[in-house]
Design an enzyme around this catalytic site. Structure first.
Site, PDB file in Angstrom:
ATOM      1  N   CYS A   1       0.867  -1.006  -0.218  1.00  0.00           N
ATOM      2  CA  CYS A   1      -0.130   0.425   0.170  1.00  0.00           C
ATOM      3  C   CYS A   1       0.995   1.498  -0.113  1.00  0.00           C
ATOM      4  CB  CYS A   1      -1.063  -0.221   1.514  1.00  0.00           C
ATOM      5  SG  CYS A   1      -1.682   1.250   1.656  1.00  0.00           S
TER       6      CYS A   1
ATOM      7  N   SER B   1       1.205   3.670   2.458  1.00  0.00           N
ATOM      8  CA  SER B   1       1.326   3.920   3.532  1.00  0.00           C
ATOM      9  C   SER B   1       2.681   3.177   3.545  1.00  0.00           C
ATOM     10  CB  SER B   1       0.409   3.336   4.081  1.00  0.00           C
ATOM     11  OG  SER B   1      -1.272   4.194   3.760  1.00  0.00           O
TER      12      SER B   1
ATOM     13  N   HIS C   1       5.028   6.136   2.157  1.00  0.00           N
ATOM     14  CA  HIS C   1       4.813   6.355   2.696  1.00  0.00           C
ATOM     15  C   HIS C   1       6.618   7.069   4.306  1.00  0.00           C
ATOM     16  CE1 HIS C   1       1.808   8.400   0.823  1.00  0.00           C
ATOM     17  NE2 HIS C   1       0.682   9.006   1.693  1.00  0.00           N
TER      18      HIS C   1
ATOM     19  N   HIS D   1       0.939  -3.836   6.101  1.00  0.00           N
ATOM     20  CA  HIS D   1      -0.317  -3.739   7.261  1.00  0.00           C
ATOM     21  C   HIS D   1      -1.500  -4.095   5.892  1.00  0.00           C
ATOM     22  CE1 HIS D   1      -0.693  -0.276   4.444  1.00  0.00           C
ATOM     23  NE2 HIS D   1      -1.643  -0.210   4.610  1.00  0.00           N
TER      24      HIS D   1
ATOM     25  N   CYS E   1      -6.981  -3.610   4.148  1.00  0.00           N
ATOM     26  CA  CYS E   1      -6.142  -2.057   3.774  1.00  0.00           C
ATOM     27  C   CYS E   1      -6.937  -1.735   3.480  1.00  0.00           C
ATOM     28  CB  CYS E   1      -5.020  -1.550   4.342  1.00  0.00           C
ATOM     29  SG  CYS E   1      -4.987  -0.061   4.547  1.00  0.00           S
TER      30      CYS E   1
HETATM   31  P1  PAD Z   1      -1.602   4.916  -5.308  1.00  0.00           P
HETATM   32  O1  PAD Z   1       0.337   5.613  -5.191  1.00  0.00           O
HETATM   33  O2  PAD Z   1      -1.672   3.857  -5.857  1.00  0.00           O
HETATM   34  O3  PAD Z   1      -2.502   5.561  -5.882  1.00  0.00           O
HETATM   35  C1  PAD Z   1      -2.520   7.573  -5.519  1.00  0.00           C
HETATM   36  C2  PAD Z   1      -3.099   8.198  -7.175  1.00  0.00           C
HETATM   37  O4  PAD Z   1      -2.520   9.709  -6.861  1.00  0.00           O
HETATM   38  C3  PAD Z   1      -1.749   7.825  -8.288  1.00  0.00           C
HETATM   39  O5  PAD Z   1      -2.398   6.985  -9.191  1.00  0.00           O
HETATM   40  C4  PAD Z   1      -1.203   8.654  -8.260  1.00  0.00           C
HETATM   41  O6  PAD Z   1      -0.523   8.574 -10.011  1.00  0.00           O
HETATM   42  C5  PAD Z   1      -2.368   9.931  -8.343  1.00  0.00           C
HETATM   43  N1  PAD Z   1      -1.653  11.524  -7.952  1.00  0.00           N
HETATM   44  C6  PAD Z   1      -0.734  11.612  -6.972  1.00  0.00           C
HETATM   45  N2  PAD Z   1      -0.477  12.887  -7.574  1.00  0.00           N
HETATM   46  C7  PAD Z   1      -1.461  13.812  -7.541  1.00  0.00           C
HETATM   47  C8  PAD Z   1      -1.729  15.010  -8.219  1.00  0.00           C
HETATM   48  N3  PAD Z   1      -1.193  15.569  -7.781  1.00  0.00           N
HETATM   49  N4  PAD Z   1      -2.900  14.808  -8.767  1.00  0.00           N
HETATM   50  C9  PAD Z   1      -3.802  13.492  -9.126  1.00  0.00           C
HETATM   51  N5  PAD Z   1      -3.400  12.965  -9.012  1.00  0.00           N
HETATM   52  C10 PAD Z   1      -2.728  12.001  -8.651  1.00  0.00           C
HETATM   53  O7  PAD Z   1      -2.028   4.893  -4.148  1.00  0.00           O
HETATM   54  P2  PAD Z   1      -2.976   3.818  -2.367  1.00  0.00           P
HETATM   55  O8  PAD Z   1      -4.144   4.092  -3.965  1.00  0.00           O
HETATM   56  O9  PAD Z   1      -1.959   2.989  -2.513  1.00  0.00           O
HETATM   57  O10 PAD Z   1      -2.862   5.276  -1.418  1.00  0.00           O
HETATM   58  C11 PAD Z   1      -3.585   6.485  -1.686  1.00  0.00           C
HETATM   59  C12 PAD Z   1      -3.911   7.159  -0.309  1.00  0.00           C
HETATM   60  O11 PAD Z   1      -4.225   7.033   0.197  1.00  0.00           O
HETATM   61  C13 PAD Z   1      -1.846   7.638   0.083  1.00  0.00           C
HETATM   62  O12 PAD Z   1      -1.885   8.542   0.667  1.00  0.00           O
HETATM   63  C14 PAD Z   1      -1.761   6.394   1.107  1.00  0.00           C
HETATM   64  O13 PAD Z   1      -1.385   6.811   2.481  1.00  0.00           O
HETATM   65  C15 PAD Z   1      -3.850   6.258   1.775  1.00  0.00           C
HETATM   66  C16 PAD Z   1      -4.391   5.845   2.812  1.00  0.00           C
HETATM   67  N6  PAD Z   1      -5.028   6.155   3.565  1.00  0.00           N
HETATM   68  C17 PAD Z   1      -5.478   5.571   4.581  1.00  0.00           C
HETATM   69  C18 PAD Z   1      -6.412   5.571   5.264  1.00  0.00           C
HETATM   70  O14 PAD Z   1      -6.871   4.993   6.069  1.00  0.00           O
HETATM   71  N7  PAD Z   1      -7.595   7.065   5.068  1.00  0.00           N
HETATM   72  C19 PAD Z   1      -5.487   3.408   3.951  1.00  0.00           C
HETATM   73  C20 PAD Z   1      -4.748   3.390   2.868  1.00  0.00           C
HETATM   74  C21 PAD Z   1      -3.842   3.924   2.562  1.00  0.00           C
HETATM   75 ZN    ZN Z   2      -3.135   0.662   3.578  1.00  0.00          ZN
END
Ligand code: PAD
Ligand code: ZN
Ligand code: ZN
Length: 383
Positions: free
Chosen positions: A55, A57, A60, A76, A183
């Site tokens: 993921c 995260s 990150h 996770h 997740c």
């Molecule tokens: P990912 O990297 O697969 O997807 C992110 C997407 O955003 C990619 O397709 C990028 O191309 C796009 N992107 C990047 N910059 C920009 C921009 N400036 N404008 C438009 N698009 C853009 O990540 P993911 O889907 O695994 O996770 C997304 C986020 O969610 C990430 O910050 C992660 O830490 C967070 C998350 N939050 C939780 C929660 O419980 N809230 C759980 C899991 C992940």
């Molecule tokens: Zn996650």
């Protein structure tokens, strides 16, 4: 080679030596090491991991934008089988198929007791300790302790979690798919159906079409949204997004004006629901400004860098918008994860479109490279 000591009773008593991917330093590849995994103490569960997703995260933490102590064992989003349990564990037994929970559900804190809340006080997110709830670690490398991550740590053949951070799931569930319920899928889908409570016929905008963003799209679609606008700077994400229900794909790079102005024009005033699923403060405010001023709701799902702050015009909220956040899709983890797995088994949703790559655990760094270069949605590592 790894040697696995099998305990004679269901109380794990032996240290297990096994392979784990250790994050030693920021911005460096993970290193496959032989580590020692201590037996579970009272109210702890030792799990043999069968499959884990990668993921953003996790990345990150590697990039330093999410603070969690290192050296550590990341990961996770997994499924596994219980190897042994500590004293007092009644919710699972050795041999049970399980999903570790990065948001625990202790069942006793104010948050667990409140039906509106899902972020249990026992969570180790935010100001993370990287330790078990008793303040110690179950992982060592050559005798030196390694940190845990997000109550789970799944980039290892064996992990130990507290019994409030594990859910028993259907024994027939395929681990290489349902790991995403740990997740990405649940976070995105729940942000739409539970946190925002998207209604039939509504309009939505999803910023970021990665694994979690596409799961938001699936949730909006399942809730009956009539229009779903997908926003991403990587146009390679658009084909799959359309397959899953996005009606309009837009790339901020194709416009001279701010993307919130484009969306406001497209929808004659803004969407009903917007979601930030990237993790950037600029797109968080853009998502807020993209929703309808009187009744629009914007949900933050992306994890912004730990040190970041947002500046925004108060008029955006004064005029009636609602700004929310959603951790793990608003689900109460221990009770809802088994139900989500049952719903998957009953074919109420599919996980296949989110899984673009499957690799052996050893190739974990290739999986991270594909996430960073935008080539993958989810890579699932198989043990
Ligand atoms: P990912 O990297 O697969 O997807 C992110 C997407 O955003 C990619 O397709 C990028 O191309 C796009 N992107 C990047 N910059 C920009 C921009 N400036 N404008 C438009 N698009 C853009 O990540 P993911 O889907 O695994 O996770 C997304 C986020 O969610 C990430 O910050 C992660 O830490 C967070 C998350 N939050 C939780 C929660 O419980 N809230 C759980 C899991 C992940
Ligand atoms: Zn996650
Ligand atoms: Zn709790």
């Amino acid at each position: 080679m790894r040697s696995l000591a099998v305990s004679t009773s269901h109380f794990g008593k032996e240290v297990i030596k096994c392979k784990a991917a250790v994050a030693w330093e920021p911005n460096k590849p993970l290193v496959m090491e032989q580590i020692e995994v201590a037996p579970p103490k009272a109210h702890e569960v030792r799990i043999k991991i069968l499959a884990t997703g990668i993921c953003r995260s996790d990345d990150h933490v590697v990039s330093g934008s999410l603070q969690s102590p290192i050296p550590c064992i990341l990961g996770h989003e997994a499924a596994g089988v219980v190897e042994s349990v500590g004293e007092g564990v009644t919710c699972v037994k050795p041999g049970d198929k399980v999903i570790p929970l990065f948001v625990p559900q202790c069942g006793e804190c104010n948050n667990c007791l409140n039906p509106k809340a899902n972020l249990c006080s026992q969570n180790d997110l935010g100001a993370a300790s990287g330790l078990m709830p008793d303040g110690t670690s179950r992982f060592t490398y050559k005798g030196k302790p390694l940190h845990h991550f997000a109550s789970t740590s799944t980039f290892t053949e064996y992990t130990v979690v507290h019994d409030n951070a594990v859910a028993k799931i259907d024994a027939a569930a395929p681990p290489e798919k349902v790991c995403l319920i740990g997740c990405g899928f649940s976070t995105g889908y729940g942000a739409a159906v539970k946190t925002a409570q998207v209604e039939r016929g509504s309009t939505c905008a999803v910023f970021g079409l990665g694994g979690v963003g596409l799961a938001v799209v699936m949730g909006c679609k399942a809730a009956g949204a009539s229009r779903i606008i997908g926003i991403d700077i990587n146009k390679d994400k658009f084909a799959k997004a359309k397959e899953l229900g996005v009606t309009d794909c837009i790339n901020p790079k194709d416009f001279d004006k701010p993307i919130q102005d484009v969306i406001t024009e497209m929808t004659k005033g803004g969407v009903d629901y917007s979601f930030e699923v990237i993790g950037r403060t600029e797109t968080m405010t853009a998502a807020l400004a993209s929703c309808q001023m009187n009744y629009g709701t914007s949900v933050i799902v992306g994890v912004a860098p730990s040190a970041s702050q947002i500046t925004f015009h108060p008029m955006l909220l004064f005029t009636g918008r609602t700004w929310k956040g959603s951790v793990f899709g608003g689900w109460k983890s221990k009770q809802d994860v088994p139900k989500l797995v049952s719903d998957f088994m009953a074919k109420k949703f599919t996980l296949d479109p989110l899984i673009t790559h499957t690799l052996p655990f050893d190739k974990i760094n290739e999986g991270f490279d594909m996430l960073r270069s935008g080539k993958s949605i989810r890579t699932v590592l198989i043990f």
